[in-house]
Structures are given as C-alpha cells and as structure tokens.
Scaffold this active site. Structure first.
Site, PDB file in Angstrom:
ATOM      1  N   GLY A 111     -28.334  27.640   1.485  1.00 34.60           N
ATOM      2  CA  GLY A 111     -27.271  28.396   1.798  1.00 34.60           C
ATOM      3  C   GLY A 111     -27.236  28.382   3.357  1.00 34.60           C
ATOM      4  O   GLY A 111     -28.015  28.042   3.975  1.00 34.60           O
ATOM      5  N   GLY A 128     -27.994  29.723   6.160  1.00 32.46           N
ATOM      6  CA  GLY A 128     -29.059  30.440   6.720  1.00 32.46           C
ATOM      7  C   GLY A 128     -28.517  30.878   8.297  1.00 32.46           C
ATOM      8  O   GLY A 128     -29.153  31.940   8.812  1.00 32.46           O
ATOM      9  N   LYS A 157     -21.839  29.452  14.107  1.00 32.74           N
ATOM     10  CA  LYS A 157     -23.283  28.937  13.746  1.00 32.74           C
ATOM     11  C   LYS A 157     -24.303  29.678  14.941  1.00 32.74           C
ATOM     12  O   LYS A 157     -24.199  29.350  15.959  1.00 32.74           O
ATOM     13  CB  LYS A 157     -23.286  27.612  14.066  1.00 32.74           C
ATOM     14  CG  LYS A 157     -24.551  26.925  13.633  1.00 32.74           C
ATOM     15  CD  LYS A 157     -24.581  25.265  13.560  1.00 32.74           C
ATOM     16  CE  LYS A 157     -26.150  24.783  13.133  1.00 32.74           C
ATOM     17  NZ  LYS A 157     -26.102  23.432  12.869  1.00 32.74           N
ATOM     18  N   ASP A 178     -34.306  33.251  11.806  1.00 28.83           N
ATOM     19  CA  ASP A 178     -33.567  34.130  12.411  1.00 28.83           C
ATOM     20  C   ASP A 178     -32.083  34.310  12.371  1.00 28.83           C
ATOM     21  O   ASP A 178     -31.627  35.047  13.164  1.00 28.83           O
ATOM     22  CB  ASP A 178     -34.296  34.416  13.961  1.00 28.83           C
ATOM     23  CG  ASP A 178     -34.233  33.086  14.669  1.00 28.83           C
ATOM     24  OD1 ASP A 178     -33.259  32.219  14.181  1.00 28.83           O
ATOM     25  OD2 ASP A 178     -34.699  32.705  15.702  1.00 28.83           O
ATOM     26  N   GLY A 179     -31.564  33.061  12.128  1.00 29.72           N
ATOM     27  CA  GLY A 179     -30.208  33.058  11.985  1.00 29.72           C
ATOM     28  C   GLY A 179     -29.743  32.451  13.118  1.00 29.72           C
ATOM     29  O   GLY A 179     -28.361  32.677  13.331  1.00 29.72           O
ATOM     30  N   ARG A 205     -17.567  26.296  14.825  1.00 30.37           N
ATOM     31  CA  ARG A 205     -17.170  25.202  14.231  1.00 30.37           C
ATOM     32  C   ARG A 205     -15.823  25.096  13.327  1.00 30.37           C
ATOM     33  O   ARG A 205     -15.514  26.554  12.947  1.00 30.37           O
ATOM     34  CB  ARG A 205     -18.210  24.771  13.241  1.00 30.37           C
ATOM     35  CG  ARG A 205     -19.461  24.744  13.915  1.00 30.37           C
ATOM     36  CD  ARG A 205     -20.753  23.883  12.893  1.00 30.37           C
ATOM     37  NE  ARG A 205     -20.960  24.312  11.730  1.00 30.37           N
ATOM     38  CZ  ARG A 205     -22.031  23.924  11.093  1.00 30.37           C
ATOM     39  NH1 ARG A 205     -22.581  22.949  11.497  1.00 30.37           N
ATOM     40  NH2 ARG A 205     -22.357  24.569  10.043  1.00 30.37           N
ATOM     41  N   ARG A 243     -20.057  21.700   0.446  1.00 27.60           N
ATOM     42  CA  ARG A 243     -20.859  20.763   0.630  1.00 27.60           C
ATOM     43  C   ARG A 243     -21.263  20.063  -0.787  1.00 27.60           C
ATOM     44  O   ARG A 243     -21.145  21.006  -1.757  1.00 27.60           O
ATOM     45  CB  ARG A 243     -22.203  21.074   1.087  1.00 27.60           C
ATOM     46  CG  ARG A 243     -21.982  21.825   2.585  1.00 27.60           C
ATOM     47  CD  ARG A 243     -23.093  22.718   2.870  1.00 27.60           C
ATOM     48  NE  ARG A 243     -22.873  23.404   4.329  1.00 27.60           N
ATOM     49  CZ  ARG A 243     -23.473  22.998   5.278  1.00 27.60           C
ATOM     50  NH1 ARG A 243     -24.482  22.052   5.385  1.00 27.60           N
ATOM     51  NH2 ARG A 243     -23.174  23.713   6.379  1.00 27.60           N
ATOM     52  N   ASP A 256     -27.489  18.956   1.028  1.00 27.72           N
ATOM     53  CA  ASP A 256     -26.560  20.078   1.557  1.00 27.72           C
ATOM     54  C   ASP A 256     -26.028  19.737   2.933  1.00 27.72           C
ATOM     55  O   ASP A 256     -25.281  20.819   3.321  1.00 27.72           O
ATOM     56  CB  ASP A 256     -27.725  21.173   1.386  1.00 27.72           C
ATOM     57  CG  ASP A 256     -28.808  20.713   2.424  1.00 27.72           C
ATOM     58  OD1 ASP A 256     -29.476  20.056   1.985  1.00 27.72           O
ATOM     59  OD2 ASP A 256     -29.177  21.540   3.686  1.00 27.72           O
TER      60      ASP A 256
END
Length: 503
Positions: A102, A104, A124, A136-137, A187, A194, A265
């Site tokens: 997923g 993340g 992102k 931590d993303g 982005r 995907r 992915d």
C-alpha cells in the site's frame, strides 16, 4: 524561510486553481482509498519548481509565490472538501509474495482537470498512512530530488513516466542510514494504479472489488474497451497493458535506463515509469549492471529488465484470472509480449543507428556492437551521441568516426563493426540520417554524479543546480553550450556512489 499553516483545513474554493478538483480514484470508496490526513512539516521551503508542467496543467503563473500552494504541496494544508487518501495494494517483491503493501508514504490529493486531461496529484513523503508498515511515511531531500529530476528527465526523453510538479523541503529530521532532512515531492500522473492493486483484491478473494477496479481502469484509461463484454474486456485489458509494458521496456533498454526495483507493486498499468528509487542511467556499458545495492542476487540487472517485466505481467494475468473464463485467452494476451518487445527493441535500435527499413542482419549488427561496447565498457550515452555526429559529418569528412573509435580499446573490433555498419547505412542521405540520430540519441542524461552534485548543493541551501538540471533535462537532445561539462564522461568518483531502495 517557509510556512507552517495551522488551519484545520481549507476548501478548494479558497484555491481558485483547484476549482475543478475531483476525488479521482477515491470515488470508488474506502475499499480502495482510505482517507488519510498528511502530517505537517515545519518551516517548509521550495526546493524545485517545474514551470513547464505547471503551465501544461493550466496552473497559475504565480503558483510558486503562493504560500497556500507551498503549504498544500507540503501536506500542511489539508483540503476539507476533498480529503487526501492512501490506497492499498499487494505485490511480489524481489520475486517473493510480500502480501499487503500500500501507499506507505504517498497521499493522493485527488484528480485535476487539466488541458492535458485528468491528472492525479500525489504527495510523496507527507507522513505515515495506514499502510506504512512501521515506517515514518517520510521522504528525504536526497531521494525527493532524485525522483523530481528523474521523472522529468524521462519525460524529456519521450519515455512514458509519472511527472513531478515540485519539491518542498523542511529542516525536520528523518532517520535513514543517517539523519537527513525531510522533503515532499508532488507527483502527477493520469493514474497511479499498479499491478499490485489487482494482486491485492485477487489474492484476498475480493472478486467484486477486483471487477470494480478493472472496470474503472477500462473506463478511465482504455475507453476503446468499454464496449467489450464479460471476460473479453479483461483479456483485452491484459493485452493492452502487455503491449504498453513491452514498448516501455524497449525504451528503457534503448536509452540505458536501469530501474533497480521492478517489483509488481512498482509497475504501472498504464505503462508508465513508476517509483524512482535506486535507478541509474548507464555510464560505461555493462549489460549485467546492477544499480541497486540492495539487489544482492542481481534480479533487476539491466539486461534482465525485459524478462522481469514479462514475469510481472504473468502476475497481473494471474490476478485477473477470476474475471476471465478460460486460461488460453489470457496466455495469448501475455504471449504477445514475445513479439511486441523484440519488435519495439529492434525499431528503437534502428532509430539510434539511423537505419531505414529492415534488414535480416540488423539484430546481429546491434548485438555485435553491444558486445564490443561491453568488452571495453564504452560510455553508452557518449558513444551514441558521437556516432550521431560522425554520421552527419561523414558526408564531408573521411575522419568523422575518429572520436567514436577513440572510445574503444579494441579498436580493430570497432573498425570491423563500423565497416559493416556503414555498408548497411549507405552513402546517401548521411547528413539527414545524422540529424535524425541527434534527435534520438540524447546529449544529456541524469547521470548519478550530476544528481549527487545537485543534492550536495541543495543540502547547503543552494537549489540552483536542481533548477538548471531540470531545464537541461527537459531538452536533452539540445546542445546547451553553457553546460557542456554535463555531457562528458562520468568522473572516477561516480563509481563509488551507492544507491539502494532507501534512495
């Protein structure tokens, strides 16, 4: 230095240039898109701004002067009427089933109606999501600059890719191998769906969700298939994705691009180059080059990329099987790769060589050239650019190929190959052929050391090289006399740059 807004949310009405903002993928519901708010960053500032893409999207000319825009693209200004979301997917990583993955560290803002069609915007590095898996993303300045520049470099080369609108930075600390500072890259793509999205719902037996996803992709991105009924629609979808992927792989190979982590992915159903991590453009030619220092087995080596793409397509085909009645049509759709990739590769290499028409010896001519380049580790980009110039000048000079020959240690091997090549090329229309080659073989690519130099300057607060590289990479076939050094051979220290999945 920057802005940290504390508004709980803003409406798109407060941002007139978002007045046609839509939910995009999120309209399919929370099975596919989990509402997730970004985590603000302190003292945000601009790192890189892509004016060409801003203009293509129809965004205002003063966008980079708007504090609200900086806050939005940093994740400091969530939208009240269009909550951001993260999507769930699964996938195969390094050939092994990894289960649920997923978004993340990616948050989708939604889709924007633009002069170039519906485009999704995605942040992102804007903080953790339900799919962060203890991460931590966050993204760091280093990796964000690399993705920003690579996305636009690929676009400049004419290779399908996600785009990058901007990068914002923050002094907030992020721990990777070392302590680094945070950044967010915005982005842009028609879709970020995907292979792994299909794998997720198929593997979990969510067949209704799988069908909804497939129908959404067809309606939004393959409208010519909408009239197809039943399993025929999904077989044709698999065929279209297979064909696009085959062409993309040929384009990667022809330009010398190594992705580095071709997990399922990280594969786009639209045939876009997706997720720039440990990528690299070849310096000295080595078909077995592994650009990802985390790839200890060499699964994603340069020469293996077309084969891996084929393997990944079989994973997608397997995921779609619950929607397809019989195995034979799905296999036939996948088998089309075996014709599509070699055909696209052959055509791409003929363009690089300036050859017209087809000849039964063309593939051997290319293979022998690459073998000679491999033997001497000839710089891939410099070779093709010098060859282009030599062909153009050979109509009036008997020494035109000397700069090309100088790239080889085994010059007798090059001499023998060049004799065959010139016989195939013919003596007429050399200048026209050379001009066409100069529009095919770039002078500038995003070499690792150039990205590294831009990153080092950015870490000191100087973002000029990021913007200058962006300008050059948008037009990589042009001369750019003031940046001639960027078209030269890589320095010795470039070989010591290590890139991994954390890049």
């Amino acid at each position: 230095m920057g802005l940290m807004l504390h508004h709980p949310a803003l409406s798109t009405a407060d941002l007139p240039w978002l007045h046609v903002f839509e939910a995009g993928f999120a309209h399919l519901g929370e099975t596919f898109a989990t509402p997730t708010e970004p985590t603000p960053l302190p003292a945000a500032y601009w790192v890189g701004c892509n004016d060409a893409l801003r203009e293509a999207l129809g965004l205002p000319s003063d966008l980079w002067e708007q504090l609200e825009a900086m806050a939005l693209f940093t994740g400091n200004l969530p939208l009240r009427d269009h909550p951001s979301y993260a999507s769930v997917y699964s996938g195969h990583q390094f050939g092994q089933w990894a289960g649920q993955l997923g978004d993340g560290r990616a948050l989708n803002l939604g889709a924007l109606q633009t002069p170039i069609g519906l485009q999704e915007l995605q942040l992102k590095g804007a903080g953790p999501t339900p799919f962060s898996r203890r991460g931590d993303g966050r993204a760091v300045l280093r990796s964000s600059i690399r993705e920003f520049l690579a996305s636009e470099a690929m676009h400049g080369l004419g290779i399908p890719t996600t785009r990058a609108l901007c990068v914002t930075g923050s002094p907030a600390h992020v721990r990777r191998e070392d302590i680094e500072t945070a950044a967010v890259v915005t982005r842009v793509a028609p879709s970020f769906v995907r292979f792994g999205h299909f794998e997720h719902f198929s593997s979990n037996g969510q067949i209704d969700a799988l069908r909804i996803l497939a129908d959404h992709v067809v309606t939004a991105h393959f409208p010519a298939l909408q009239h197809k009924k039943g399993s025929e629609r999904y077989v044709d979808l698999l065929h279209e994705v297979t064909q696009r992927t085959a062409v993309l792989m040929a384009q990667w190979q022809a330009v010398g691009f190594c992705h580095g982590v071709m997990n399922t992915d990280n594969m786009s159903v639209l045939g876009l180059t997706l997720d720039y991590g440990p990528y690299q453009y070849l310096d000295g030619f080595d078909a077995n080059h592994i650009c990802n220092h985390s790839d200890h087995q060499g699964r994603y080596a340069y020469a293996r990329q077309p084969q891996i793409a084929y393997w990944n397509l079989f994973c997608l085909g397997q995921a779609l099987m619950p929607l397809i009645d019989e195995q034979a049509p799905a296999l036939a759709a996948l088998e089309g790769y075996k014709q599509a990739f070699p055909a696209a590769m052959d055509q791409g290499m003929r363009h690089k060589l300036g050859l017209q028409g087809t000849h039964h010896g063309d593939r051997a001519l290319v293979e022998d050239l690459l073998q000679a380049m491999q033997q001497d580790r000839v710089d891939y980009t410099v070779f093709w650019r010098r060859l282009s110039l030599a062909v153009r000048e050979s109509a009036n000079s008997t020494h035109a190929f000397a700069p090309v020959r100088d790239l080889f240690m085994h010059r007798e091997v090059f001499d023998a190959w060049c004799k065959r090549y010139l016989e195939r090329l013919g003596s007429s229309h050399r200048q026209a052929a050379g001009d066409a080659m100069l529009r095919t073989n770039p002078k500038y690519i995003l070499r690792n050391h150039l990205g590294e130099l831009a990153i080092r300057q950015a870490k000191q607060g100087n973002f000029a090289m990021v913007q200058e590289l962006l300008h050059v990479l948008h037009a990589p076939f042009d001369e750019h006399p003031t940046h001639e050094a960027w078209a030269g051979l890589a320095p010795e220290w470039a070989s010591s740059i290590e890139i991994s999945c954390s890049s």
